[in-house]
Design a protein around this motif. Sequence first.
Motif, PDB file in Angstrom:
ATOM      1  N   LEU A 209       0.746  -1.292  -0.021  1.00  0.00           N
ATOM      2  CA  LEU A 209      -0.010   0.159  -0.089  1.00  0.00           C
ATOM      3  C   LEU A 209       0.973   1.214   0.093  1.00  0.00           C
ATOM      4  N   ARG A 210       1.849   1.341   0.723  1.00  0.00           N
ATOM      5  CA  ARG A 210       2.908   2.533   0.835  1.00  0.00           C
ATOM      6  C   ARG A 210       3.518   2.772  -0.663  1.00  0.00           C
ATOM      7  N   ALA A 211       3.912   1.437  -1.262  1.00  0.00           N
ATOM      8  CA  ALA A 211       4.482   1.564  -2.852  1.00  0.00           C
ATOM      9  C   ALA A 211       3.430   2.206  -3.357  1.00  0.00           C
ATOM     10  N   TRP A 212       2.149   1.618  -3.610  1.00  0.00           N
ATOM     11  CA  TRP A 212       1.274   2.354  -4.425  1.00  0.00           C
ATOM     12  C   TRP A 212       0.916   3.844  -4.180  1.00  0.00           C
ATOM     13  N   THR A 213       0.740   4.064  -2.779  1.00  0.00           N
ATOM     14  CA  THR A 213       0.461   5.487  -2.763  1.00  0.00           C
ATOM     15  C   THR A 213       1.607   6.516  -2.626  1.00  0.00           C
ATOM     16  N   GLY A 214       2.906   5.824  -2.728  1.00  0.00           N
ATOM     17  CA  GLY A 214       4.020   6.645  -2.939  1.00  0.00           C
ATOM     18  C   GLY A 214       4.258   7.533  -1.526  1.00  0.00           C
ATOM     19  N   LEU A 215       3.541   6.844  -0.454  1.00  0.00           N
ATOM     20  CA  LEU A 215       3.896   7.240   1.139  1.00  0.00           C
ATOM     21  C   LEU A 215       5.092   6.595   1.643  1.00  0.00           C
ATOM     22  N   ASP A 216       5.915   7.306   2.436  1.00  0.00           N
ATOM     23  CA  ASP A 216       7.078   6.602   3.225  1.00  0.00           C
ATOM     24  C   ASP A 216       6.403   6.534   4.488  1.00  0.00           C
ATOM     25  N   ALA A 217       7.133   5.470   5.488  1.00  0.00           N
ATOM     26  CA  ALA A 217       6.645   5.127   6.647  1.00  0.00           C
ATOM     27  C   ALA A 217       6.605   6.313   7.532  1.00  0.00           C
ATOM     28  N   ALA A 218       7.121   7.244   7.584  1.00  0.00           N
ATOM     29  CA  ALA A 218       7.101   8.455   8.335  1.00  0.00           C
ATOM     30  C   ALA A 218       5.887   9.267   8.120  1.00  0.00           C
ATOM     31  N   GLU A 219       5.467   9.329   6.817  1.00  0.00           N
ATOM     32  CA  GLU A 219       4.321  10.095   6.549  1.00  0.00           C
ATOM     33  C   GLU A 219       3.076   9.165   6.826  1.00  0.00           C
ATOM     34  N   PHE A 220       3.207   7.732   6.276  1.00  0.00           N
ATOM     35  CA  PHE A 220       1.969   7.063   6.874  1.00  0.00           C
ATOM     36  C   PHE A 220       1.711   7.016   8.271  1.00  0.00           C
ATOM     37  N   TYR A 221       2.703   7.036   8.919  1.00  0.00           N
ATOM     38  CA  TYR A 221       2.387   6.854  10.419  1.00  0.00           C
ATOM     39  C   TYR A 221       2.307   8.164  11.121  1.00  0.00           C
ATOM     40  N   ASP A 222       2.192   9.204  10.424  1.00  0.00           N
ATOM     41  CA  ASP A 222       1.864  10.515  11.058  1.00  0.00           C
ATOM     42  C   ASP A 222       0.505  10.610  11.027  1.00  0.00           C
ATOM     43  N   PRO A 223      -0.171  10.743  12.340  1.00  0.00           N
ATOM     44  CA  PRO A 223      -1.614  11.052  12.255  1.00  0.00           C
ATOM     45  C   PRO A 223      -2.166  12.412  12.010  1.00  0.00           C
ATOM     46  N   ALA A 224      -0.991  13.214  12.088  1.00  0.00           N
ATOM     47  CA  ALA A 224      -1.309  14.601  11.424  1.00  0.00           C
ATOM     48  C   ALA A 224      -1.680  14.686   9.975  1.00  0.00           C
ATOM     49  N   LYS A 225      -1.206  13.528   9.309  1.00  0.00           N
ATOM     50  CA  LYS A 225      -1.400  13.562   7.833  1.00  0.00           C
ATOM     51  C   LYS A 225      -2.299  12.502   7.573  1.00  0.00           C
ATOM     52  N   VAL A 226      -2.257  11.320   8.186  1.00  0.00           N
ATOM     53  CA  VAL A 226      -2.943  10.086   7.819  1.00  0.00           C
ATOM     54  C   VAL A 226      -3.814   9.492   8.749  1.00  0.00           C
ATOM     55  N   ALA A 227      -5.178   8.982   8.524  1.00  0.00           N
ATOM     56  CA  ALA A 227      -6.063   8.366   9.372  1.00  0.00           C
ATOM     57  C   ALA A 227      -5.924   7.151   8.786  1.00  0.00           C
ATOM     58  N   LEU A 228      -5.784   5.755   9.887  1.00  0.00           N
ATOM     59  CA  LEU A 228      -5.840   4.542   9.409  1.00  0.00           C
ATOM     60  C   LEU A 228      -7.017   3.904  10.018  1.00  0.00           C
ATOM     61  N   MET A 229      -7.906   3.495   9.318  1.00  0.00           N
ATOM     62  CA  MET A 229      -9.340   3.017   9.807  1.00  0.00           C
ATOM     63  C   MET A 229      -9.903   2.082   9.072  1.00  0.00           C
ATOM     64  N   PRO A 230      -9.882   0.718   9.651  1.00  0.00           N
ATOM     65  CA  PRO A 230     -10.419  -0.419   8.962  1.00  0.00           C
ATOM     66  C   PRO A 230     -11.892  -0.397   9.002  1.00  0.00           C
ATOM     67  N   MET A 231     -12.646  -1.353   8.346  1.00  0.00           N
ATOM     68  CA  MET A 231     -13.978  -1.412   8.457  1.00  0.00           C
ATOM     69  C   MET A 231     -14.047  -2.197   9.786  1.00  0.00           C
ATOM     70  N   GLY A 232     -13.171  -3.190  10.168  1.00  0.00           N
ATOM     71  CA  GLY A 232     -13.344  -3.648  11.568  1.00  0.00           C
ATOM     72  C   GLY A 232     -12.097  -3.296  12.068  1.00  0.00           C
ATOM     73  N   PHE A 233     -12.060  -2.925  13.557  1.00  0.00           N
ATOM     74  CA  PHE A 233     -10.865  -2.498  14.117  1.00  0.00           C
ATOM     75  C   PHE A 233     -10.278  -3.442  14.737  1.00  0.00           C
ATOM     76  N   CYS A 234     -10.635  -4.652  14.918  1.00  0.00           N
ATOM     77  CA  CYS A 234      -9.854  -5.753  15.665  1.00  0.00           C
ATOM     78  C   CYS A 234      -9.742  -6.962  14.762  1.00  0.00           C
ATOM     79  N   TYR A 235      -8.840  -7.649  15.116  1.00  0.00           N
ATOM     80  CA  TYR A 235      -8.485  -8.911  14.121  1.00  0.00           C
ATOM     81  C   TYR A 235      -9.459  -9.905  14.396  1.00  0.00           C
ATOM     82  N   PRO A 236     -10.423 -10.170  13.233  1.00  0.00           N
ATOM     83  CA  PRO A 236     -11.449 -11.172  13.365  1.00  0.00           C
ATOM     84  C   PRO A 236     -11.221 -12.489  13.486  1.00  0.00           C
TER      85      PRO A 236
END
Length: 194
Positions: free
Chosen positions: A63-90
């Motif tokens: 996903l990072r390769a597809w979007t062109g985001l590096d890990a620092a940006e990807f894990y910066d909540p001031a830039k990116v929100a990560l919210m799955p359809m289910g928040f817990c491992y099913p």
Amino acid sequence: MPRANALIEEIRACTVCSNALAAGPRPIVQFGPKSRLVIIGQAPGSKVHQSGVPWQDDSGDRLRAWTGLDAAEFYDPAKVALMPMGFCYPGKGRSGDLPPRRECAPLWHERVLASLTDCRLTLLVGSYAQAHYLETGNLTEAVRGFREHAPGFFPLPHPSWRSAIWMKRNPWFEIDVLPALRAAVRQALGGNKR
Ligand code: SF4
């Protein structure tokens, strides 16, 4: 900020479907009030359940390769929100992980999205997110028609190992969609990377 923090704490304490979760509840989300890009995935896998770090697996690398985001940006909540359809491992099903818990998105998504004051682009990663937000049942058609959806939504396949097979069958994804995706992500984050 306090509102988002309070909401994250509330989510982390959620046990609504704990009886159905073989590995127990461990909601894994990332967001901040200023997140500009929202990535709505499926549900954490077992590796992410153990680490507690969203998308810290092979799918996340893709996903990072597809979007062109590096890990620092990807894990910066001031830039990116990560919210799955289910928040817990099913948990595991007969052919891979079980689907995301149905209780989760109706319970939390609107509240999380309402706490974001500068959301510019939402990536709908996989068929569950697309069915919920675009009401479409055909992932390939939804991705191929990425320009036709409501403004602010960008559908993608789930970047699991299976996506390599899907990409081989659908070469237009790499040629047409990924460059447009990277441009949309860069624009949402506010122009050129510094
Ligand atoms: S999957 Fe969602 S609703 Fe269920 S326990 Fe986890 S956070 Fe709560």
